[in-house]
Scaffold this active site. Structure first.
Site, PDB file in Angstrom:
ATOM      1  N   SER A  58      11.683  89.984  98.478  1.00  0.00           N
ATOM      2  CA  SER A  58      12.435  90.072  97.396  1.00  0.00           C
ATOM      3  C   SER A  58      11.253  90.323  96.303  1.00  0.00           C
ATOM      4  CB  SER A  58      12.982  88.857  97.048  1.00  0.00           C
ATOM      5  OG  SER A  58      12.100  87.794  97.036  1.00  0.00           O
ATOM      6  N   HIS A  59       9.955  90.211  96.455  1.00  0.00           N
ATOM      7  CA  HIS A  59       8.883  90.652  95.365  1.00  0.00           C
ATOM      8  C   HIS A  59       7.941  91.336  95.782  1.00  0.00           C
ATOM      9  CE1 HIS A  59      11.438  87.271  93.749  1.00  0.00           C
ATOM     10  NE2 HIS A  59      10.904  87.566  92.629  1.00  0.00           N
ATOM     11  N   ARG A  63      10.350  95.806  94.121  1.00  0.00           N
ATOM     12  CA  ARG A  63      10.171  95.328  92.554  1.00  0.00           C
ATOM     13  C   ARG A  63       9.713  96.736  91.995  1.00  0.00           C
ATOM     14  NH1 ARG A  63      12.645  91.296  90.558  1.00  0.00           N
ATOM     15  NH2 ARG A  63      13.058  89.832  92.330  1.00  0.00           N
ATOM     16  N   PHE A 132       8.392  89.755  86.413  1.00  0.00           N
ATOM     17  CA  PHE A 132       9.021  90.241  87.834  1.00  0.00           C
ATOM     18  C   PHE A 132       8.392  89.623  89.035  1.00  0.00           C
ATOM     19  CE2 PHE A 132       5.538  93.075  87.124  1.00  0.00           C
ATOM     20  CZ  PHE A 132       5.172  93.071  88.707  1.00  0.00           C
ATOM     21  N   ALA A 134       6.530  87.007  92.016  1.00  0.00           N
ATOM     22  CA  ALA A 134       6.275  85.887  92.658  1.00  0.00           C
ATOM     23  C   ALA A 134       5.178  85.051  92.134  1.00  0.00           C
ATOM     24  CB  ALA A 134       5.824  85.891  94.299  1.00  0.00           C
ATOM     25  N   LEU A 135       5.055  83.631  92.108  1.00  0.00           N
ATOM     26  CA  LEU A 135       4.080  82.888  91.470  1.00  0.00           C
ATOM     27  C   LEU A 135       2.952  82.464  92.445  1.00  0.00           C
ATOM     28  CD1 LEU A 135       6.209  80.512  89.294  1.00  0.00           C
ATOM     29  CD2 LEU A 135       5.399  82.742  88.817  1.00  0.00           C
ATOM     30  N   ARG A 197      17.100  85.379  92.582  1.00  0.00           N
ATOM     31  CA  ARG A 197      17.848  86.943  92.599  1.00  0.00           C
ATOM     32  C   ARG A 197      17.563  87.880  93.017  1.00  0.00           C
ATOM     33  NH1 ARG A 197      22.478  87.234  89.067  1.00  0.00           N
ATOM     34  NH2 ARG A 197      22.798  88.939  88.049  1.00  0.00           N
ATOM     35  N   ASP A 199      16.745  88.218  96.088  1.00  0.00           N
ATOM     36  CA  ASP A 199      17.599  88.226  97.285  1.00  0.00           C
ATOM     37  C   ASP A 199      18.907  88.463  97.210  1.00  0.00           C
ATOM     38  OD1 ASP A 199      15.828  87.836  99.565  1.00  0.00           O
ATOM     39  OD2 ASP A 199      15.214  85.469  98.982  1.00  0.00           O
ATOM     40  N   HIS A 240      22.597  68.441  91.741  1.00  0.00           N
ATOM     41  CA  HIS A 240      22.216  67.924  90.442  1.00  0.00           C
ATOM     42  C   HIS A 240      20.573  67.857  90.523  1.00  0.00           C
ATOM     43  CE1 HIS A 240      22.193  64.274  93.074  1.00  0.00           C
ATOM     44  NE2 HIS A 240      21.304  63.981  92.099  1.00  0.00           N
ATOM     45  N   ARG A 320       4.244  80.892 107.240  1.00  0.00           N
ATOM     46  CA  ARG A 320       4.999  82.151 107.731  1.00  0.00           C
ATOM     47  C   ARG A 320       4.566  83.233 106.691  1.00  0.00           C
ATOM     48  NH1 ARG A 320       7.744  85.886 104.992  1.00  0.00           N
ATOM     49  NH2 ARG A 320       7.462  84.532 103.404  1.00  0.00           N
TER      50      ARG A 320
HETATM   51  P1  NDP Z   1      11.973  80.773  99.965  1.00  0.00           P
HETATM   52  O1  NDP Z   1      13.162  80.030 100.023  1.00  0.00           O
HETATM   53  O2  NDP Z   1      11.647  81.916 100.680  1.00  0.00           O
HETATM   54  O3  NDP Z   1      10.789  79.959 100.216  1.00  0.00           O
HETATM   55  C1  NDP Z   1      10.290  78.782  99.443  1.00  0.00           C
HETATM   56  C2  NDP Z   1       9.280  78.020  99.838  1.00  0.00           C
HETATM   57  O4  NDP Z   1       9.587  77.329 101.029  1.00  0.00           O
HETATM   58  C3  NDP Z   1       8.068  79.044 100.394  1.00  0.00           C
HETATM   59  O5  NDP Z   1       6.784  78.415 100.174  1.00  0.00           O
HETATM   60  C4  NDP Z   1       8.294  79.138 101.996  1.00  0.00           C
HETATM   61  O6  NDP Z   1       7.166  79.284 102.827  1.00  0.00           O
HETATM   62  C5  NDP Z   1       8.702  77.606 102.301  1.00  0.00           C
HETATM   63  N1  NDP Z   1       9.459  77.435 103.435  1.00  0.00           N
HETATM   64  C6  NDP Z   1      10.494  78.249 103.753  1.00  0.00           C
HETATM   65  N2  NDP Z   1      11.086  77.717 104.874  1.00  0.00           N
HETATM   66  C7  NDP Z   1      10.329  76.817 105.180  1.00  0.00           C
HETATM   67  C8  NDP Z   1      10.436  75.676 106.361  1.00  0.00           C
HETATM   68  N3  NDP Z   1      11.333  75.764 107.266  1.00  0.00           N
HETATM   69  N4  NDP Z   1       9.353  74.806 106.268  1.00  0.00           N
HETATM   70  C9  NDP Z   1       8.513  74.649 105.393  1.00  0.00           C
HETATM   71  N5  NDP Z   1       8.399  75.520 104.510  1.00  0.00           N
HETATM   72  C10 NDP Z   1       9.375  76.686 104.189  1.00  0.00           C
HETATM   73  O7  NDP Z   1      11.494  81.179  98.158  1.00  0.00           O
HETATM   74  P2  NDP Z   1      12.669  81.503  97.117  1.00  0.00           P
HETATM   75  O8  NDP Z   1      13.441  82.527  97.994  1.00  0.00           O
HETATM   76  O9  NDP Z   1      13.378  80.626  96.488  1.00  0.00           O
HETATM   77  O10 NDP Z   1      11.719  82.544  96.011  1.00  0.00           O
HETATM   78  C11 NDP Z   1      11.274  83.608  96.690  1.00  0.00           C
HETATM   79  C12 NDP Z   1      10.007  84.094  95.730  1.00  0.00           C
HETATM   80  O11 NDP Z   1      10.764  84.504  94.269  1.00  0.00           O
HETATM   81  C13 NDP Z   1       9.286  83.094  95.114  1.00  0.00           C
HETATM   82  O12 NDP Z   1       7.974  83.534  95.346  1.00  0.00           O
HETATM   83  C14 NDP Z   1       9.123  82.962  93.591  1.00  0.00           C
HETATM   84  O13 NDP Z   1       8.082  82.819  92.764  1.00  0.00           O
HETATM   85  C15 NDP Z   1      10.098  84.434  93.652  1.00  0.00           C
HETATM   86  N6  NDP Z   1      10.899  84.059  92.308  1.00  0.00           N
HETATM   87  C16 NDP Z   1      10.381  84.451  91.032  1.00  0.00           C
HETATM   88  C17 NDP Z   1      10.899  84.477  89.782  1.00  0.00           C
HETATM   89  C18 NDP Z   1      10.694  84.885  88.415  1.00  0.00           C
HETATM   90  O14 NDP Z   1      11.112  84.760  87.445  1.00  0.00           O
HETATM   91  N7  NDP Z   1       9.290  85.620  88.420  1.00  0.00           N
HETATM   92  C19 NDP Z   1      12.494  83.898  89.817  1.00  0.00           C
HETATM   93  C20 NDP Z   1      12.917  83.272  91.179  1.00  0.00           C
HETATM   94  C21 NDP Z   1      12.035  83.442  92.287  1.00  0.00           C
HETATM   95  P3  NDP Z   1       6.909  80.713 103.407  1.00  0.00           P
HETATM   96  O15 NDP Z   1       6.815  81.903 102.453  1.00  0.00           O
HETATM   97  O16 NDP Z   1       5.782  80.670 104.534  1.00  0.00           O
HETATM   98  O17 NDP Z   1       8.342  81.079 104.216  1.00  0.00           O
HETATM   99  O1  PYC Z   2      14.180  86.942  92.192  1.00  0.00           O
HETATM  100  O2  PYC Z   2      15.184  85.640  90.819  1.00  0.00           O
HETATM  101  C1  PYC Z   2      14.343  86.242  91.045  1.00  0.00           C
HETATM  102  C2  PYC Z   2      13.374  86.916  90.003  1.00  0.00           C
HETATM  103  C3  PYC Z   2      13.774  86.808  88.447  1.00  0.00           C
HETATM  104  C4  PYC Z   2      12.846  87.615  88.127  1.00  0.00           C
HETATM  105  C5  PYC Z   2      11.895  88.098  88.907  1.00  0.00           C
HETATM  106  N1  PYC Z   2      12.321  87.423  90.230  1.00  0.00           N
END
Ligand code: NDP
Ligand code: PYC
Length: 348
Positions: A58-59, A63, A132, A134-135, A197, A199, A240, A320
């Protein structure tokens, strides 16, 4: 995307493996062709290729398509360079001037590290950036200096509070890192929405339903249709609790730093569908100064806790990713073939 929200993995024949240097050159070429300045194209390509290398679909290079759309909307400055303001105090500010955020972070990083060494704790405030990415790349840049770190950012108001169905919050990620001996820090990084978003968009592109519980349609009814949820509202993770964390992100990385909340970002967007425009807060902590003496024994206790997690078969967050990184370094990054062709076409 976590283990509970799987998008079916593409067949291996549907993937191409691209050497990382080639992918970097391709991403830079696309970004330059979009009209971005050299410095922005480099900083953005580094973050985007790191995402693909670590199999964060997703990132990763996906992108590039949303960056292209954002450029077409005219909602991002292509050439504006970040303006750094770093004094003697712990707060370092970077005004991104309406441009994409990765260069602003890169330019603020040395001053943040210096402020953290000086004060024990430092804060990087990035204002007015189009965000846009990942952090975790930013978190890893700080753990590489032996610092613990926390990063927060809002996005667009797509997510309803627990108990409601009108969007208020962004997908508001929270990322944390802890330095460890060896090559890999402890890092987690997740959206406070039930699904990111990015995803949701990937499910929409693939014509796949969302997992249950990710959102509601425009009438507030639970839905797994990504198009209906995009028109309605996404949900926070953890009811919540996620809702409160999302609120904290709006406050700490929005109002506290004098920048927009997700509601203001989406109002500015006015339906254009561009990448959000707002601020970001990155905090860094020097363990040597917080421990009140020799930090080494305390670091060892942290290691004992990590062992207690992995010793029972549970995995650490980012494990992972680190495994995917090793594979990509050996074999090239796996990119869905259709997406790769789309990006080749974008590069002309
Ligand atoms: P995920 O749900 O994919 O992963 C969340 C975290 O949990 C990761 O560090 C992941 O590690 C870990 N994880 C997942 N499964 C397990 C498990 N079974 N046991 C232990 N740890 C686990 O993340 P999101 O989909 O919520 O977010 C994805 C990306 O989107 C992030 O990098 C975030 O920064 C980015 N994002 C950016 C936004 C922005 O505004 N710029 C807005 C929203 C999201 P691993 O990666 O190794 O699986
Ligand atoms: O995946 O939610 C997201 C997102 C928002 C901005 C960048 N990534």
């Amino acid at each position: 995307m976590n283990d509970t929200t799987p998008l079916p993995a593409p067949a291996s024949s549907a993937m191409v493996h691209v050497p990382l240097d080639d992918l970097m050159a391709l991403a830079r070429a696309v970004l330059l062709r979009l009209g971005l300045g050299e410095a922005h194209a480099g900083a953005m390509a580094r973050v985007i290729v790191a995402g693909q290398r670590d199999a964060c679909q997703s990132h990763g290079v996906y992108r590039l398509t949303s960056c292209a759309h954002t450029v077409r909307t005219g909602k991002v400055e292509l050439q504006a360079l970040p303006v750094l303001q770093a004094g003697a105090g712990p707060v370092v500010r970077v005004d991104a001037q309406g441009a994409f955020s990765p260069l602003a972070f890169e330019q603020g990083l040395p001053a943040l590290v210096e402020a953290t060494r000086r004060h024990g704790m430092g804060a990087l405030v990035i204002n007015r950036c189009v965000h846009f990415s990942a952090l975790w790349p930013e978190i890893e840049a700080l753990t590489a200096h032996g610092l613990a770190a926390l990063a927060l950012t809002p996005s667009h108001a797509w997510v309803a509070p627990a108990g409601g169905h009108q969007p208020v919050f962004g997908t508001n990620p929270i990322a944390f890192g802890w330095p460890r001996p060896g090559p890999h820090p402890y890092v987690f990084d997740f959206a406070t929405s039930a699904i990111a978003r990015g995803d949701l968009e990937l499910h929409r592109r693939a014509g796949q339903p969302l997992p249950e519980g990710c959102g509601v349609d425009g009438q507030g009814r639970p839905s797994t249709d990504p198009v209906a949820v995009a028109r309605g509202a996404m949900r926070t993770f953890g009811g919540h609790k996620g809702s409160a964390l999302a609120t904290m992100v709006e406050l700490m990385a929005g109002t506290l730093i004098g920048d927009w909340t997700s509601r203001e970002s989406i109002a500015h967007d006015a339906g254009a569908g561009a990448t959000p425009l707002h601020g970001e807060l990155v905090l860094a902590f020097d363990p040597a100064q917080f421990a009140g003496g020799d930090a080494a024994p305390h670091q060892a206790r942290a290691e004992a806790m990590f062992d207690a997690i992995t010793g029972q078969g549970a995995r650490l967050p980012s494990q992972r990713r680190f495994a995917a990184r090793a594979l990509s370094l050996a074999e090239g990054a796996a990119v869905p073939r259709a997406l790769y062709e789309e990006i080749l076409a974008m590069a002309g």
